[in-house]
Design an enzyme around this catalytic site. Sequence first.
Site, mmCIF file in Angstrom:
data_model
loop_
_atom_site.group_PDB
_atom_site.id
_atom_site.type_symbol
_atom_site.label_atom_id
_atom_site.label_comp_id
_atom_site.label_asym_id
_atom_site.label_seq_id
_atom_site.Cartn_x
_atom_site.Cartn_y
_atom_site.Cartn_z
ATOM 1 N N ARG A 1 0.705 -0.815 0.083
ATOM 2 C CA ARG A 1 0.218 0.131 0.109
ATOM 3 C C ARG A 1 0.933 1.424 -0.039
ATOM 4 O O ARG A 1 0.850 1.938 -0.780
ATOM 5 C CB ARG A 1 -1.192 0.350 1.110
ATOM 6 C CG ARG A 1 -2.241 -1.227 0.784
ATOM 7 C CD ARG A 1 -3.256 -1.526 -0.077
ATOM 8 N NE ARG A 1 -4.069 -0.277 0.131
ATOM 9 C CZ ARG A 1 -4.655 -0.271 -0.701
ATOM 10 N NH1 ARG A 1 -5.452 -1.109 -1.627
ATOM 11 N NH2 ARG A 1 -5.971 1.182 -0.716
ATOM 12 N N HIS B 1 -3.462 -2.304 -8.696
ATOM 13 C CA HIS B 1 -4.184 -2.698 -7.198
ATOM 14 C C HIS B 1 -3.078 -3.757 -6.650
ATOM 15 O O HIS B 1 -2.716 -4.220 -7.193
ATOM 16 C CB HIS B 1 -5.308 -4.206 -7.540
ATOM 17 C CG HIS B 1 -5.685 -4.558 -7.153
ATOM 18 N ND1 HIS B 1 -6.756 -3.804 -6.324
ATOM 19 C CD2 HIS B 1 -5.119 -6.279 -6.182
ATOM 20 C CE1 HIS B 1 -6.119 -5.104 -5.223
ATOM 21 N NE2 HIS B 1 -6.091 -5.822 -5.050
#
Length: 195
Positions: A120, A160
Amino acid sequence: MTKQKALLIIKPDGVARGLCGAILKRFEQVGLTIIGLKFGMADEKTVVAHYPETDVWFEKVGQRTLTNYAEKSLDTKGIFKTDNAVEIGKTVKKWLIDYFQESPVLCVVVEGYNVIEIVRKLSGNTIPLLATPGTIRGDFSHDTIDLANEQNRPLRNIIHASDTVEDGEKEVRLWFKPEELFSYVRTDEKIMFKK
Ligand code: ATP
Ligand code: MG
């Protein structure tokens, strides 16, 4: 402490822009191990299953639009015919299904300690305009919610990355068969972690 797995997908815009090598390099250089790699067209059913079909997720996605539109004094009703976050989220999911099938994607499974935080952090903010320089989305894109929504499409944000350990496990099972994953130890682990 045990290692965990995360799914990365270099989305159609990332592949079509020739960014696979540059993106993979960042995950390798931070020390994660690539244990699965798959290139091809995404299958519609897999994309539908990939993004949750829950009101919680629709609401989170729709709320992103509502917040952005409120900041800019724009009205979502022009594009979405509603100001209901869940309904907006459902429309974005339809757009995502088309986006993912536009051209090939590169699916990657990486493994490591604290892998979710790492993927992330390296990916950056969902909204490319807000993503910090040094992150993948911040370095390679600058798309915005209002531009995307005005064009009836999702944010084109290149990558993603799984956002919880549980989602990581689910997503890896969805996109990869067990025999498509490989277990090995990187030679630099001894130096990185001094076992
Ligand atoms: P991803 O799941 O793709 O890694 P994310 O976890 O950062 O991204 P999510 O909230 O899961 O963000 O949204 C999934 C994807 O849907 C985003 O990456 C983006 O492409 C698109 N998206 C999310 N919210 C919006 C929105 N309000 N308008 C347009 N596109 C959106
Ligand atoms: Mg997500």
